[in-house]
Structures are given as structure tokens and as C-alpha cells.
Design a protein around this motif. Structure first.
Motif, mmCIF file in Angstrom:
data_model
loop_
_atom_site.group_PDB
_atom_site.id
_atom_site.type_symbol
_atom_site.label_atom_id
_atom_site.label_comp_id
_atom_site.label_asym_id
_atom_site.label_seq_id
_atom_site.Cartn_x
_atom_site.Cartn_y
_atom_site.Cartn_z
ATOM 1 N N SER A 130 0.822 -1.305 -0.090
ATOM 2 C CA SER A 130 0.104 0.038 -0.007
ATOM 3 C C SER A 130 0.734 1.219 0.158
ATOM 4 O O SER A 130 0.612 2.170 -0.757
ATOM 5 C CB SER A 130 -0.882 -0.118 1.202
ATOM 6 N N LEU A 131 1.835 1.314 0.907
ATOM 7 C CA LEU A 131 2.792 2.342 1.013
ATOM 8 C C LEU A 131 3.515 2.649 -0.562
ATOM 9 O O LEU A 131 3.900 3.733 -1.010
ATOM 10 C CB LEU A 131 3.867 2.191 1.986
ATOM 11 N N LEU A 132 3.838 1.646 -1.173
ATOM 12 C CA LEU A 132 4.587 1.393 -2.380
ATOM 13 C C LEU A 132 3.574 2.450 -3.673
ATOM 14 O O LEU A 132 3.867 3.406 -4.116
ATOM 15 C CB LEU A 132 4.944 0.250 -2.938
ATOM 16 N N VAL A 133 2.436 1.816 -3.285
ATOM 17 C CA VAL A 133 1.317 2.454 -4.313
ATOM 18 C C VAL A 133 1.130 3.771 -3.919
ATOM 19 O O VAL A 133 1.018 4.657 -5.151
ATOM 20 C CB VAL A 133 -0.101 1.655 -4.037
ATOM 21 N N ARG A 134 1.152 4.055 -2.684
ATOM 22 C CA ARG A 134 0.984 5.712 -2.244
ATOM 23 C C ARG A 134 1.938 6.432 -2.793
ATOM 24 O O ARG A 134 1.843 7.553 -3.443
ATOM 25 C CB ARG A 134 0.783 5.764 -1.005
ATOM 26 N N ARG A 135 3.298 5.954 -2.703
ATOM 27 C CA ARG A 135 4.484 6.532 -3.261
ATOM 28 C C ARG A 135 4.357 6.896 -4.822
ATOM 29 O O ARG A 135 4.574 8.028 -5.070
ATOM 30 C CB ARG A 135 5.704 5.917 -2.842
ATOM 31 N N ARG A 136 4.032 6.054 -5.338
ATOM 32 C CA ARG A 136 3.917 5.733 -6.912
ATOM 33 C C ARG A 136 2.893 6.971 -7.309
ATOM 34 O O ARG A 136 3.445 7.620 -8.198
ATOM 35 C CB ARG A 136 3.403 4.701 -7.164
ATOM 36 N N LEU A 137 1.897 7.060 -6.559
ATOM 37 C CA LEU A 137 1.034 8.183 -7.075
ATOM 38 C C LEU A 137 1.268 9.542 -6.422
ATOM 39 O O LEU A 137 1.193 10.395 -7.142
ATOM 40 C CB LEU A 137 -0.355 7.774 -6.225
ATOM 41 N N ALA A 138 1.917 9.563 -5.264
ATOM 42 C CA ALA A 138 2.425 10.729 -4.855
ATOM 43 C C ALA A 138 3.414 11.279 -5.854
ATOM 44 O O ALA A 138 3.538 12.579 -6.016
ATOM 45 C CB ALA A 138 3.020 10.639 -3.614
ATOM 46 N N GLU A 139 4.463 10.575 -6.305
ATOM 47 C CA GLU A 139 5.431 10.768 -7.541
ATOM 48 C C GLU A 139 4.620 11.316 -8.839
ATOM 49 O O GLU A 139 5.032 12.410 -9.393
ATOM 50 C CB GLU A 139 6.376 9.517 -7.597
ATOM 51 N N ALA A 140 3.828 10.710 -9.214
ATOM 52 C CA ALA A 140 2.905 10.899 -10.230
ATOM 53 C C ALA A 140 2.550 12.067 -10.407
ATOM 54 O O ALA A 140 2.131 12.975 -11.054
ATOM 55 C CB ALA A 140 1.798 9.738 -10.648
ATOM 56 N N ALA A 141 1.780 12.549 -8.938
ATOM 57 C CA ALA A 141 1.185 14.024 -8.836
ATOM 58 C C ALA A 141 1.993 15.026 -8.729
ATOM 59 O O ALA A 141 1.753 16.046 -9.366
ATOM 60 C CB ALA A 141 0.687 13.917 -7.192
ATOM 61 N N GLU A 142 3.364 14.782 -8.269
ATOM 62 C CA GLU A 142 4.434 15.784 -8.525
ATOM 63 C C GLU A 142 4.788 16.202 -9.924
ATOM 64 O O GLU A 142 5.148 17.219 -10.227
ATOM 65 C CB GLU A 142 5.537 15.189 -7.786
ATOM 66 N N ARG A 143 4.721 14.938 -10.576
ATOM 67 C CA ARG A 143 4.834 15.112 -12.041
ATOM 68 C C ARG A 143 3.959 15.524 -12.929
ATOM 69 O O ARG A 143 3.977 15.965 -14.052
ATOM 70 C CB ARG A 143 5.569 13.969 -12.805
ATOM 71 N N GLY A 144 2.788 15.856 -12.141
ATOM 72 C CA GLY A 144 1.633 16.446 -12.964
ATOM 73 C C GLY A 144 0.682 15.475 -13.435
ATOM 74 O O GLY A 144 -0.381 15.854 -14.170
ATOM 75 N N VAL A 145 1.100 14.139 -13.452
ATOM 76 C CA VAL A 145 0.301 12.968 -14.167
ATOM 77 C C VAL A 145 -1.073 12.885 -13.268
ATOM 78 O O VAL A 145 -2.222 12.852 -13.903
ATOM 79 C CB VAL A 145 0.760 11.673 -14.036
#
Ligand code: ATP
Length: 271
Positions: free
Chosen positions: A13-28
Motif C-alpha cells: 500500500s505504501l509503495l502504491v501511495r508513493r507511486r501516486l504521490a510521485e505521479a502527482a508531483e510530475r502532474g500526471v
């Protein structure tokens, strides 16, 4: 950045959240997409973080509808691209007539291009929806911006992680809507012709596997699907799990809603 330990009980779950947070930082992913993910996670807790037998039946039924569709389309938003591009590509390989279309509520031209790029890197080609050519009447949001080669003229549309308004607008155009949504109470799930109450990656993989096994006709009528039964089965699963936890925990500190082990397909979270 905090190191995530695989021994952490909620590592995936933490990995998925990190992936989403990084995608949010990139604007995806839009910031609102992070909140939508949290809502989904909560419902997945209640479901036991695995595909229920009812969800697997829905995925098999969706595979038959997609196999028989003339113009099937899969709608992709930022969360779907960030979490499941490779799974979208696998589904598109299993069903070459499937059109994959970017569709964003919080739409900017840059985000649409980024979502398309992620899909392209995963092997999806072509990716529609970057330059919309049609507006679905009666839908005020940017969700209305679609492609005439895709959603505008689809007969079956898969809409993961949706908003209810668009699901209803698509149905109003005579398009059969297959929703993927962990929340059986959402307007999308409630209004879909075929609601799959399952986590996005598990659901996409379930449909892909069912398509790979499918040997039936690729035209003809769409078998009936009892959407109300599917929704009520999901709610009953949640009810049973909550009841069990409440009963076991009586007289002690409240139990945390841990998944029950050993009764079904193992969880395959987006990684
Ligand atoms: P509606 O208009 O249909 O009531 P909503 O307001 O709940 O929808 P959003 O806030 O856009 O819609 O949330 C999207 C939905 O996607 C939520 O119902 C959430 O449960 C679901 N969801 C989020 N992440 C996932 C996921 N990974 N897999 C499946 N469903 C998810």
C-alpha cells in the motif's frame, strides 16, 4: 525520501501511495486523484483486499461483453495511467480491437499528453483523447471531451475510477458502461450496466485473463448481467467482514480491519 521496508505490514500500500504521490508531483495525477485513491483503499479494506468471487464473475462477464463489442473503449485517467499502464497494455494486447482513450476530469493539455506518454511507454498504441474531437452533450465537465474514433461512438466502455455523471452520460448515448470501482455505493457503480467492485489492477488482470481463456463468439448479443446483485454481494461481503471483526473483538480493544487470510485469490496490488 523515507526508505520503505518490505517488512512493513502495509508495504504494498505504501509503495502504491508513493507511486501516486510521485505521479502527482510530475502532474500526471491531479491532487484530487490522491483523495480518490484514499476512498478506494478504505473500501478495499472492507472487501479484504482481494477479488471476491462476485468480482471475478463480473470480470468474466465484462470479458464476454468486450469480446462481443464492435467498438470497445477503455477510458484512462491520471490514476489509472500511474497505477496500471502496463495492465492496460496487457488488456489491449488480449483484445486488439480495444481503443484506449485518455479522459480527464481535471484536464489540461499537458496532463493529457503525460497520461498518453505513460500509456505509450507501456506499449499502448494508438492512444486516443489527447486532442478531443467531440463533446458529449449534457455533460458540463471536461469528461465530456472525447474522440470520435473512440468514446463518442463506442458500444461498450470500461470506465475505471469514474465520476457518476459521465457514466450516466455515456449510458444516455446507448453505450454499455463497465465500471471498475471499489465503492459499491458510488454513483458510478450504481449507474453502471456492469459494475466490477474490485481494485483497478486486480480487475484489469481479471478481465485480461478471462479474455485469454474466452473461446466463445465475438459477435452477438450481450449476456445479461445482474448489476444489483453484484452491488449487493459486495456490500454483503463488507457487512460480513465488519460483523466478524465486531463480534471477535467484543470485550476487547477494537480489532483492526486486517484482511482475513486463506479464502480466495491473493491480493495483487498495483506496485
Ligand atoms: P461518484 O460520482 O461515482 O459517486 P466519486 O465521487 O466517489 O464517484 P471520485 O471521487 O472520482 O468519485 O472517486 C473515484 C472512485 O474510484 C471512488 O469511488 C473510489 O472508491 C474508487 N477508486 C479509487 N482508487 C481505486 C482503485 N485503485 N481501484 C478501484 N477503485 C478505486
Amino acid at each position: 525520501m523515507t526508505e520503505l521496508s518490505p517488512s512493513h505490514p502495509r508495504y504494498r500500500s505504501l509503495l502504491v501511495r508513493r507511486r501516486l504521490a510521485e505521479a502527482a508531483e510530475r502532474g500526471v495525477v491531479a491532487p484530487e486523484g490522491l483523495i480518490a485513491h484514499g476512498r478506494g483503499e478504505a473500501f478495499d479494506y472492507f472487501l479484504g483486499e482481494r477479488s471476491t468471487p462476485s468480482a471475478r464473475r463480473a470480470e468474466a462477464a465484462a470479458a464476454v461483453w468486450l469480446a462481443r463489442a464492435h467498438r470497445p473503449v477503455l477510458s484512462v485517467n491520471g490514476n489509472v495511467a500511474a497505477l496500471a499502464s502496463t495492465h492496460v497494455a496487457a488488456l489491449a494486447r488480449a483484445l486488439p480491437k480495444l481503443r484506449v482513450e485518455v479522459n480527464l476530469f481535471h484536464r489540461t493539455a499537458a496532463r493529457a499528453r503525460q497520461v498518453a506518454r505513460l500509456l505509450g511507454e507501456a506499449g499502448v498504441s494508438p492512444v486516443l483523447g489527447v486532442r478531443p474531437t467531440f463533446r458529449i452533450p449534457g455533460l458540463p465537465s471536461n469528461r465530456a471531451l472525447v474522440d470520435v474514433r473512440g468514446m463518442a461512438n463506442a458500444d461498450v466502455c470500461v470506465v475505471p475510477l469514474e465520476d457518476g455523471d459521465r457514466a450516466e452520460a455515456l449510458r444516455a448515448r446507448g453505450i454499455r458502461v463497465i465500471a471498475i470501482d471499489l465503492n459499491p455505493l458510488s454513483r458510478t457503480a450504481q449507474s453502471a450496466d456492469l459494475p466490477i467492485i474490485d481494485e483497478l489492477v486486480r480487475a484489469l488482470d481479471g478481465i485480461t485473463m478471462a479474455l485469454q481463456r474466452y473461446r466463445g463468439p465475438t459477435t452477438g448479443p450481450f449476456p445479461a448481467f445482474d448489476s444489483e446483485l453484484a452491488l449487493s454481494e459486495a456490500v454483503r461481503t463488507m457487512e460480513r467482514r465488519l460483523h466478524r471483526t465486531a463480534t471477535v473483538g467484543r470485550g476487547r480493544a477494537p480489532a483492526s480491519p486486517r484482511p482475513v487470510r486463506g479464502n480466495g485469490r491473493r491480493t495483487r496490488r498495483a506496485a
